[in-house]
Design a protein around this motif. Structure first.
Motif, PDB file in Angstrom:
ATOM      1  N   SER B  17      43.186 -14.793  12.916  1.00 49.75           N
ATOM      2  CA  SER B  17      41.906 -15.348  12.469  1.00 49.75           C
ATOM      3  C   SER B  17      41.770 -15.231  10.954  1.00 49.75           C
ATOM      4  CB  SER B  17      40.738 -14.670  13.176  1.00 49.75           C
ATOM      5  OG  SER B  17      40.642 -13.346  12.735  1.00 49.75           O
ATOM      6  N   ALA B  18      42.298 -14.140  10.413  1.00 54.87           N
ATOM      7  CA  ALA B  18      42.257 -13.981   8.948  1.00 54.87           C
ATOM      8  C   ALA B  18      43.056 -15.102   8.296  1.00 54.87           C
ATOM      9  CB  ALA B  18      42.825 -12.627   8.551  1.00 54.87           C
ATOM     10  N   PHE B  19      44.199 -15.400   8.896  1.00 56.90           N
ATOM     11  CA  PHE B  19      45.051 -16.461   8.371  1.00 56.90           C
ATOM     12  C   PHE B  19      44.320 -17.799   8.409  1.00 56.90           C
ATOM     13  CE2 PHE B  19      48.738 -18.841   7.377  1.00 56.90           C
ATOM     14  CZ  PHE B  19      48.751 -19.936   8.216  1.00 56.90           C
ATOM     15  N   PHE B  20      43.670 -18.052   9.570  1.00 60.37           N
ATOM     16  CA  PHE B  20      42.995 -19.332   9.722  1.00 60.37           C
ATOM     17  C   PHE B  20      41.815 -19.466   8.771  1.00 60.37           C
ATOM     18  CE2 PHE B  20      45.238 -20.146  13.706  1.00 60.37           C
ATOM     19  CZ  PHE B  20      45.554 -21.470  13.483  1.00 60.37           C
ATOM     20  N   SER B  21      41.016 -18.385   8.667  1.00 62.88           N
ATOM     21  CA  SER B  21      39.851 -18.507   7.784  1.00 62.88           C
ATOM     22  C   SER B  21      40.323 -18.768   6.361  1.00 62.88           C
ATOM     23  CB  SER B  21      38.972 -17.261   7.864  1.00 62.88           C
ATOM     24  OG  SER B  21      39.637 -16.184   7.260  1.00 62.88           O
ATOM     25  N   GLY B  22      41.438 -18.140   5.985  1.00 65.44           N
ATOM     26  CA  GLY B  22      41.987 -18.385   4.660  1.00 65.44           C
ATOM     27  C   GLY B  22      42.396 -19.838   4.498  1.00 65.44           C
ATOM     28  N   ALA B  23      43.044 -20.370   5.529  1.00 63.33           N
ATOM     29  CA  ALA B  23      43.550 -21.733   5.445  1.00 63.33           C
ATOM     30  C   ALA B  23      42.405 -22.742   5.416  1.00 63.33           C
ATOM     31  CB  ALA B  23      44.452 -22.013   6.645  1.00 63.33           C
ATOM     32  N   VAL B  24      41.387 -22.479   6.233  1.00 64.75           N
ATOM     33  CA  VAL B  24      40.286 -23.432   6.346  1.00 64.75           C
ATOM     34  C   VAL B  24      39.524 -23.546   5.033  1.00 64.75           C
ATOM     35  CG1 VAL B  24      38.072 -23.858   7.460  1.00 64.75           C
ATOM     36  CG2 VAL B  24      40.062 -23.236   8.825  1.00 64.75           C
ATOM     37  N   ARG B 100      32.890 -19.117  12.148  1.00 68.17           N
ATOM     38  CA  ARG B 100      33.897 -18.891  11.097  1.00 68.17           C
ATOM     39  C   ARG B 100      34.449 -20.190  10.521  1.00 68.17           C
ATOM     40  NH1 ARG B 100      34.456 -14.065   9.288  1.00 68.17           N
ATOM     41  NH2 ARG B 100      32.892 -13.046  10.539  1.00 68.17           N
ATOM     42  N   PHE B 101      34.316 -21.261  11.280  1.00 67.43           N
ATOM     43  CA  PHE B 101      35.000 -22.497  10.873  1.00 67.43           C
ATOM     44  C   PHE B 101      34.068 -23.485  10.185  1.00 67.43           C
ATOM     45  CE2 PHE B 101      37.319 -20.569  14.345  1.00 67.43           C
ATOM     46  CZ  PHE B 101      38.571 -20.449  13.774  1.00 67.43           C
ATOM     47  N   ALA B 102      32.852 -23.040   9.853  1.00 62.71           N
ATOM     48  CA  ALA B 102      31.915 -23.932   9.163  1.00 62.71           C
ATOM     49  C   ALA B 102      32.465 -24.287   7.786  1.00 62.71           C
ATOM     50  CB  ALA B 102      30.563 -23.250   9.032  1.00 62.71           C
ATOM     51  N   ARG B 103      32.279 -25.539   7.392  1.00 62.48           N
ATOM     52  CA  ARG B 103      32.709 -25.958   6.065  1.00 62.48           C
ATOM     53  C   ARG B 103      31.663 -26.875   5.445  1.00 62.48           C
ATOM     54  NH1 ARG B 103      38.363 -28.514   7.533  1.00 62.48           N
ATOM     55  NH2 ARG B 103      38.251 -29.238   5.387  1.00 62.48           N
ATOM     56  N   MET B 104      31.936 -27.336   4.227  1.00 61.97           N
ATOM     57  CA  MET B 104      30.926 -28.084   3.471  1.00 61.97           C
ATOM     58  C   MET B 104      30.405 -29.289   4.243  1.00 61.97           C
ATOM     59  SD  MET B 104      29.347 -27.483   0.766  1.00 61.97           S
ATOM     60  CE  MET B 104      27.915 -28.347   0.199  1.00 61.97           C
ATOM     61  N   GLU B 105      31.276 -29.986   4.964  1.00 69.12           N
ATOM     62  CA  GLU B 105      30.847 -31.165   5.726  1.00 69.12           C
ATOM     63  C   GLU B 105      29.780 -30.789   6.744  1.00 69.12           C
ATOM     64  OE1 GLU B 105      34.443 -30.508   5.536  1.00 69.12           O
ATOM     65  OE2 GLU B 105      34.208 -31.603   3.649  1.00 69.12           O
ATOM     66  N   ASP B 106      29.942 -29.599   7.360  1.00 70.91           N
ATOM     67  CA  ASP B 106      28.969 -29.149   8.360  1.00 70.91           C
ATOM     68  C   ASP B 106      27.624 -28.841   7.715  1.00 70.91           C
ATOM     69  OD1 ASP B 106      31.021 -29.215  10.351  1.00 70.91           O
ATOM     70  OD2 ASP B 106      31.770 -27.348   9.486  1.00 70.91           O
ATOM     71  N   PHE B 136      18.670  -8.435   3.880  1.00 73.20           N
ATOM     72  CA  PHE B 136      18.705  -9.065   5.205  1.00 73.20           C
ATOM     73  C   PHE B 136      17.717  -8.361   6.126  1.00 73.20           C
ATOM     74  CE2 PHE B 136      22.758 -10.304   3.422  1.00 73.20           C
ATOM     75  CZ  PHE B 136      22.841 -11.631   3.801  1.00 73.20           C
ATOM     76  N   SER B 137      16.864  -9.163   6.794  1.00 67.37           N
ATOM     77  CA  SER B 137      15.891  -8.529   7.689  1.00 67.37           C
ATOM     78  C   SER B 137      16.425  -8.453   9.115  1.00 67.37           C
ATOM     79  CB  SER B 137      14.575  -9.308   7.655  1.00 67.37           C
ATOM     80  OG  SER B 137      14.826 -10.658   7.950  1.00 67.37           O
ATOM     81  N   GLU B 138      17.508  -9.216   9.392  1.00 65.91           N
ATOM     82  CA  GLU B 138      18.072  -9.128  10.749  1.00 65.91           C
ATOM     83  C   GLU B 138      19.575  -9.331  10.714  1.00 65.91           C
ATOM     84  OE1 GLU B 138      16.387 -12.302  13.038  1.00 65.91           O
ATOM     85  OE2 GLU B 138      16.815 -13.800  11.506  1.00 65.91           O
ATOM     86  N   GLU B 139      20.212  -8.822  11.776  1.00 68.88           N
ATOM     87  CA  GLU B 139      21.650  -9.010  11.903  1.00 68.88           C
ATOM     88  C   GLU B 139      21.917 -10.429  12.400  1.00 68.88           C
ATOM     89  OE1 GLU B 139      23.095  -5.927  14.458  1.00 68.88           O
ATOM     90  OE2 GLU B 139      22.885  -4.409  12.898  1.00 68.88           O
ATOM     91  N   GLY B 140      23.142 -10.891  12.270  1.00 70.65           N
ATOM     92  CA  GLY B 140      23.474 -12.213  12.786  1.00 70.65           C
ATOM     93  C   GLY B 140      24.561 -12.887  11.979  1.00 70.65           C
ATOM     94  N   GLU B 141      24.743 -14.175  12.234  1.00 69.35           N
ATOM     95  CA  GLU B 141      25.764 -14.947  11.528  1.00 69.35           C
ATOM     96  C   GLU B 141      25.109 -15.788  10.443  1.00 69.35           C
ATOM     97  OE1 GLU B 141      28.226 -17.021  14.305  1.00 69.35           O
ATOM     98  OE2 GLU B 141      29.143 -15.151  14.991  1.00 69.35           O
ATOM     99  N   PHE B 142      25.686 -15.728   9.279  1.00 72.26           N
ATOM    100  CA  PHE B 142      25.119 -16.425   8.116  1.00 72.26           C
ATOM    101  C   PHE B 142      26.203 -17.235   7.414  1.00 72.26           C
ATOM    102  CE2 PHE B 142      22.419 -12.808   8.939  1.00 72.26           C
ATOM    103  CZ  PHE B 142      21.143 -13.295   8.739  1.00 72.26           C
ATOM    104  N   ILE B 143      25.768 -18.138   6.555  1.00 74.84           N
ATOM    105  CA  ILE B 143      26.722 -18.888   5.727  1.00 74.84           C
ATOM    106  C   ILE B 143      26.223 -18.829   4.280  1.00 74.84           C
ATOM    107  CG2 ILE B 143      27.786 -21.143   5.271  1.00 74.84           C
ATOM    108  CD1 ILE B 143      27.290 -21.838   8.218  1.00 74.84           C
TER     109      ILE B 143
END
Lengths: 393, 327
Positions: B17-24, B100-106, B136-143
């Protein structure tokens, strides 16, 4: 099984006793070498040179100006709410500090209140060096909305409206000119003069000799008995570490225990705040300050201003703040530019660890001193406490 | 044995996953390069780090953060162009569903960016180091989205980096061991201990090499005919003391004693053992004749070993002379 446990228990107790004994072992204090005695002398108040002149302030060494400035320093009328004087934060009884992490006046000020004692020796004022003279510095809190919250118009009006102040002002600086606000040059001039009088008073605040200075005299005289009566073994070892292994004199040098320079030592940001940019921003402010040494209100006709002319900027100054004096450090807690360290022990622990800086580069390197050695350095620092406050009023 | 296999698989999935996030995100995101966390805003790069000073002290994080707490995001530019560019910084809740796979287009497809935004720092030009603070007031996934605008062309470069606040979805204990091992490794790497360990060795080797080079290298000649350049100095106000600004008189002459006139001189200096320069920026302000030049603005702020480098440029060429100084 039980006898095994017993044996184990005995072994543990023996180890604990040995460790505690080692921690508190008594060791003969060092014999100072000639080179070390030379360093000790350089730190003693006896080595303090004469006050450097301030050609930008024509009344810097004028006794009447100092007396006038002293009254202004304690006058709460120079504030928006009539309740804040310079002495609100710079309290004489606390060696001109306030015992708080950050100054509390009309609001909360940006940083920890530094002492004024000996500041006439510093080419730069404030933690980030954003002013280049005591008089330019003295003006700034008057108009800071969180500090005095006043304005130059109001400050000058208070002085012109008080009989004693008016005559003191005229005797020193002549007529006020048009201070109604219609003539900004005349108003700024009168405002600058207020700063120059306050600075003349602040210039008289000089450090008083401490036990450390007496100790250096005894060492220099070769008076062993006096030397031993003045410093405990721990204090001697602490001093040895201070000038040696602990690297303290890289910055805390000279009789004021400061080089008045700017260093990033990786102190953690203050709660709720971004890491302080420090000198890298302060230097730009000093260069742009209309009341600086090169400005229109400077009394130096030659505009020598070597410090301002040859000032250095650059990324090394990111997060760098001015080295504070360590004289009376025991009585000026909390420490660091935002009061991040509540105690001396905490401040020393920080330097012992020397963590990577949040912004910029921490110049300090981990010291790897033992807790015992840190205690000894702390013991030494407490010998810098003077028996009396300068100019106790 | 089963445990080991599970741990190994989890470790492998981490690596993958580290490899992929780097590549993406190679075209605009946060990547771990060697031991350095780097944000790439198109071709512009900055050293990126996040702190949670209230809960983790000086510990640095690259993307994921352990707790919902005060967080300081720091970008130290590796590319000077960033110093003059307006940069803005936005943090949104991950409403893309891409994790993890969000990008500018998204990000561009989000209808209401405003309501997803938890933090926004308007564009500012920050010449030294870019910092923002968000609690941060709460845990979760952010971008996180960083945009830098090229002032000349108005072209906008952006970096997008998804991250997690608080470790969510953690399963059973073997996983913890892997995480702990990685954290320990990360601590060693991020705290700089590993780097210091290796760097210390390299810099010591390099400085001793440099020292040897200095020993064998003579002061460079101004020109072949004139022989070597000699630089000497005097201090009219007495020997240099620490913490006092003062002037030097530099004297420049060739090896056979001919004074050097009309030279352009630059002076720098520092303490090689302490990794810092002079506290001032001294300059030659006057040529006094007979090879003498007035150097103003000298100040030393520590005792110890200093090196002053004098760079001399004349019509014939240039040379650098190093003046060692023990204070």
């Amino acid at each position: 099984m039980r006898s095994l446990l017993l044996k184990l228990g005995v072994v543990v107790v023996v180890i604990v006793v040995i460790v505690i004994g080692w921690q508190n072992r008594s060791t003969e204090p060092p014999v100072w070498t000639d080179a070390e005695i030379d360093v000790l002398r350089s730190l003693s108040l006896a080595s303090l040179p004469a006050l450097p002149p301030d050609p930008s302030n024509a009344v810097a060494d004028n006794a009447q100006a100092a007396a006038f400035g002293e009254r202004l320093f304690f006058d709460p009328r120079l504030s928006a709410n009539g309740g804040i004087a310079c002495s609100t934060c710079h309290q004489p009884a606390r060696h001109f500090t306030d015992g708080l992490p950050k100054g509390q006046a009309i609001g909360t000020s940006k940083r920890n209140t530094p002492s004024i004692v000996g500041s006439a020796y510093s080419p730069w004022l404030y933690w980030d060096g954003r002013r280049d003279s005591q008089w330019a510095q003295a003006l700034s809190p008057l108009e800071d909305p969180n500090e005095h919250g006043s304005s130059r118009l109001q400050v000058v009006a208070v002085i012109a409206g008080d009989d004693a102040y008016r005559s003191a002002y005229r005797a020193l600086f002549g007529e006020f000119g048009d201070i109604s606000g219609d003539d900004p040059v005349a108003l700024n001039n009168a405002f600058a003069n207020v700063g120059k009088a306050i600075a003349a008073f602040e210039r008289t605040l000089l450090p008083v000799a401490s036990r450390f200075d007496d100790y250096v005299d005894a060492v220099a005289d070769g008076n062993r008995q006096q030397r031993e009566s003045l410093f405990s073994d721990d204090e001697v070892w602490g001093l040895r570490l201070f000038i040696g292994e602990a690297n303290c004199t890289q910055c805390h040098n000279g009789p004021l225990f400061t080089n008045n320079e700017f260093h990033n030592t990786g102190v953690l940001s203050s709660p709720g705040e971004l890491p302080d940019k420090g000198r890298v921003a302060g230097v730009q402010e000093a260069l742009a300050d209309p009341f600086n040494c090169l400005g229109d209100h400077s009394d130096d006709p030659a505009r020598q201003c070597a410090e301002l002319t040859f000032v250095r900027t650059g990324p090394e100054l990111i997060g760098a703040v001015r080295t504070p004096s360590l004289r009376n450090v025991e009585l000026t807690a909390p420490y660091m530019h935002k009061g991040q360290a509540a105690t001396l022990a905490e401040a020393l622990r920080h330097y012992n660890e020397a963590p990577d800086a949040m912004i910029g580069h921490n110049e300090a390197k981990p010291l790897e001193l033992s807790t015992r050695e840190l205690r000894q350095v702390e013991a030494f620092l407490k010998t810098l406490t003077a028996p009396s406050v300068p100019n106790a009023i | 044995m089963i445990m080991e296999t599970t741990a190994f698989r989890l470790f492998l999935s981490f690596v993958v996953s580290a490899f992929f996030s780097g590549a993406v995100f190679a075209h605009g995101g946060v990547v771990q390069e060697d031991d350095l966390c780097v944000i790439k805003v198109n071709y512009l790069r900055a050293h990126f780090k996040i702190y949670q000073p209230r809960v983790s002290g000086h510990e640095q994080f690259c993307e994921d953060l352990p707790a919902a707490s005060e967080s300081v995001f720091v970008m130290e530019y590796q590319h000077d162009a960033l110093k003059g560019m307006p940069i803005d910084f936005r943090i949104i809740r991950d409403v893309t569903g891409k994790g993890r796979f969000a990008r500018m287009e998204d990000i561009e497809q989000i209808d209401d960016l405003g309501s997803a935004t938890v933090f926004y720092q308007e564009a500012v030009i920050e010449p030294n180091v870019f910092t923002v603070l968000h609690e941060f007031s709460e845990e979760g996934e952010f971008i996180g989205i960083v945009s830098a605008t090229q002032p000349d062309t108005s072209k906008v470069y952006a970096a997008v980096f998804p991250f997690e606040v608080g470790f969510t979805g953690v399963g059973y204990w073997p996983f913890f061991i892997v995480v702990l091992l990685l954290l320990q490794l990360q601590y060693l790497v991020m705290s700089g201990r590993l780097r210091r360990w290796t760097k210390g060795r390299w810099s010591r080797a390099a400085s001793s090499l440099l020292f040897c080079a200095l020993l064998i290298a003579p002061a460079a000649p101004v020109s072949a005919e004139d022989g070597e350049l000699r630089v000497s100095y005097s201090t009219p106000a007495g020997p240099p003391e620490i913490n006092r600004i003062h002037s030097w008189i530099l004297h420049l002459e060739s090896a056979d004693g001919v004074p050097l006139e009309n030279a352009t001189i630059e002076v720098a200096g520092g303490m090689p053992e302490h990794d810092h320069g002079l506290p001032t920026q001294p300059r030659v302000t006057k040529e006094l004749g007979n090879g003498d030049y007035r150097l103003d603005g000298m100040r030393f702020h520590m005792r110890g070993y200093w090196e002053i480098t004098v760079t001399v440029v004349t019509a014939e060429g240039s040379s650098v002379v190093l003046i060692p100084l023990h204070l």
